[in-house]
Design a protein around this motif. Structure first.
Motif, mmCIF file in Angstrom:
data_model
loop_
_atom_site.group_PDB
_atom_site.id
_atom_site.type_symbol
_atom_site.label_atom_id
_atom_site.label_comp_id
_atom_site.label_asym_id
_atom_site.label_seq_id
_atom_site.Cartn_x
_atom_site.Cartn_y
_atom_site.Cartn_z
ATOM 1 N N THR A 134 0.826 -1.206 0.000
ATOM 2 C CA THR A 134 0.000 0.000 0.000
ATOM 3 C C THR A 134 0.860 1.256 0.000
ATOM 4 O O THR A 134 0.551 2.240 -0.689
ATOM 5 C CB THR A 134 -0.942 0.010 1.210
ATOM 6 N N ALA A 135 1.948 1.246 0.746
ATOM 7 C CA ALA A 135 2.832 2.409 0.795
ATOM 8 C C ALA A 135 3.455 2.700 -0.567
ATOM 9 O O ALA A 135 3.733 3.863 -0.898
ATOM 10 C CB ALA A 135 3.919 2.203 1.845
ATOM 11 N N VAL A 136 3.678 1.657 -1.371
ATOM 12 C CA VAL A 136 4.170 1.863 -2.731
ATOM 13 C C VAL A 136 3.067 2.455 -3.598
ATOM 14 O O VAL A 136 3.276 3.444 -4.318
ATOM 15 C CB VAL A 136 4.666 0.539 -3.336
ATOM 16 N N ILE A 137 1.875 1.879 -3.528
ATOM 17 C CA ILE A 137 0.753 2.355 -4.338
ATOM 18 C C ILE A 137 0.458 3.827 -4.068
ATOM 19 O O ILE A 137 0.189 4.602 -4.994
ATOM 20 C CB ILE A 137 -0.505 1.508 -4.049
ATOM 21 N N ARG B 209 -1.525 -2.658 -11.721
ATOM 22 C CA ARG B 209 -1.033 -4.024 -11.558
ATOM 23 C C ARG B 209 -0.468 -4.257 -10.156
ATOM 24 O O ARG B 209 -0.546 -5.368 -9.622
ATOM 25 C CB ARG B 209 0.000 -4.337 -12.630
ATOM 26 N N VAL B 210 0.105 -3.231 -9.543
ATOM 27 C CA VAL B 210 0.556 -3.367 -8.154
ATOM 28 C C VAL B 210 -0.651 -3.536 -7.230
ATOM 29 O O VAL B 210 -0.590 -4.269 -6.233
ATOM 30 C CB VAL B 210 1.434 -2.181 -7.740
ATOM 31 N N PRO C 137 5.257 -5.810 -10.536
ATOM 32 C CA PRO C 137 4.189 -6.201 -9.607
ATOM 33 C C PRO C 137 4.416 -7.580 -8.980
ATOM 34 O O PRO C 137 4.183 -7.766 -7.781
ATOM 35 C CB PRO C 137 2.938 -6.182 -10.498
ATOM 36 N N PHE C 138 4.894 -8.533 -9.783
ATOM 37 C CA PHE C 138 5.184 -9.860 -9.231
ATOM 38 C C PHE C 138 6.296 -9.791 -8.190
ATOM 39 O O PHE C 138 6.223 -10.435 -7.138
ATOM 40 C CB PHE C 138 5.564 -10.826 -10.352
ATOM 41 N N THR C 139 7.338 -9.022 -8.455
ATOM 42 C CA THR C 139 8.440 -8.948 -7.491
ATOM 43 C C THR C 139 7.993 -8.317 -6.175
ATOM 44 O O THR C 139 8.468 -8.719 -5.109
ATOM 45 C CB THR C 139 9.638 -8.170 -8.063
ATOM 46 N N LEU C 140 7.089 -7.367 -6.238
ATOM 47 C CA LEU C 140 6.576 -6.780 -4.988
ATOM 48 C C LEU C 140 5.738 -7.805 -4.228
ATOM 49 O O LEU C 140 5.773 -7.849 -2.990
ATOM 50 C CB LEU C 140 5.760 -5.524 -5.279
#
Length: 328
Positions: free
Chosen positions: A185-188, A199-200, A231-234
């Protein structure tokens, strides 16, 4: 600014990338690797690590990103044997021949600029370096990406990874727990609107899902775009934030662009775990570090000096970068 966290992240990135590069041909299963049954020989690293080392040296010497200088250094350090992508090779060749980086980067893919995963694959140490200052993380990640990737999604991928590395690094410093949903969420919250952000958000919705489902929805880097990789790596990093080997094993099992996903995940998770193991955290195994090809001398020298002089502040560490990193 956190030089030690940056170097830990670089270890995680480079070991993950080197293992991911070797895994398809090393003749070992994932359980074998996790059990320490490693093949003889060295794990060589490729473009992911070479560019990450250059970025680390830029930060260590100058405390920030000068785009002209970084572009020139990327072009000067480029070695074809390091398996660079074709688009990056074209951009770096033009820069080396005297074309301004902005012109070269903008010309990629018919004038769209690159949305490849290259800017994201190298940037985790930058996020760790600026841990605790997300605004600075975003600004410097953008600057680091643009010299080779001017497509908005390529830049967004770099921003997402840098933010993802900065959070667990800061949590490590403060001793604050970091939950998977909070992490994503902090990234988004700091990503603009666009495909990357969408995608995230899907990655966040898939927390707790099996790996094969995450790959089916998010991708695994096989398209070599930031949107198909980051997105997959996150999702992996948030799922295995305290366990570096498990995080890398998930990337290996997912197939796709294994060396790049392992580099990104490794850089994020190692910013949180460091090397070795401690209660509640399993970091980068020392045996894996020993098997990875040694990093360039200006990185290894600074690490040794930092450990010997751990009581000194960052200013002295910066002096060592200045003396050990080639001037141009």
């Amino acid at each position: 600014m956190h030089a030690a966290l940056m170097l830990d992240s670089l270890d995680g990135l480079s070991v993950g990338e080197a293992l991911g590069q070797q895994f398809p041909v090393m003749g070992r299963s994932i359980p074998d690797i996790l059990a320490g049954n490693l093949p003889a020989g060295q794990w060589d690293w490729t473009d992911d690590t070479e560019m990450a080392c250059t970025l680390v040296a830029e930060l260590g010497r100058h405390d920030g990103i000068d785009q002209d200088r970084l572009a020139a250094r990327f072009a000067a350090q480029w070695e074809p044997r390091r398996d660079y992508g074709f688009a990056t090779v074209g951009t770096l060749r033009q820069i080396r021949d005297g074309v301004h980086w902005r012109v070269a980067a903008a010309a990629a893919f018919g004038g769209q600029g690159s949305c490849g995963n290259g800017a994201a694959m190298r940037v985790a140490p930058l996020g760790a370096y600026y841990a605790g200052d997300p605004e600075k993380v975003v600004a410097e990640a953008v600057r680091s990406a643009q010299v080779t990737h001017l497509h908005t999604e390529g830049v967004a991928g770099a921003v997402a990874v840098a933010l993802a590395a900065g959070q667990p690094a800061h949590a490590r410093v403060t001793g604050t727990p970091l939950a998977p949903r909070e992490f994503i969420t902090a990234v988004i919250d700091r990503l603009g609107d666009g495909e990357m952000s969408q995608r995230v958000r899907r990655a966040r919705a898939l927390l707790g899902a099996p790996t094969h489902e995450a790959v089916q929805v998010l991708g695994n880097g096989s398209r070599v775009t930031a949107q198909d990789t980051v997105p997959f790596t996150l999702w992996v990093a948030s799922t295995h934030l305290d366990d570096y080997p498990a995080a890398i094993a998930t990337c290996l099992a997912a197939d796709g662009d294994i060396d790049t996903t392992s580099a990104i995940v490794g850089g994020i998770v190692a910013a949180h775990t460091g090397r070795g193991s401690r209660p509640g955290r399993i970091g980068v195994p020392e045996a894996w570090v020993a098997t990875r090809e040694p990093l360039p001398s200006w990185v290894s020298t600074v690490r040794a000096q930092r450990r010997q002089k751990s009581g000194l502040g960052f200013g002295r560490i910066r002096e060592w970068f200045v003396s050990d990193y080639p001037v141009f």
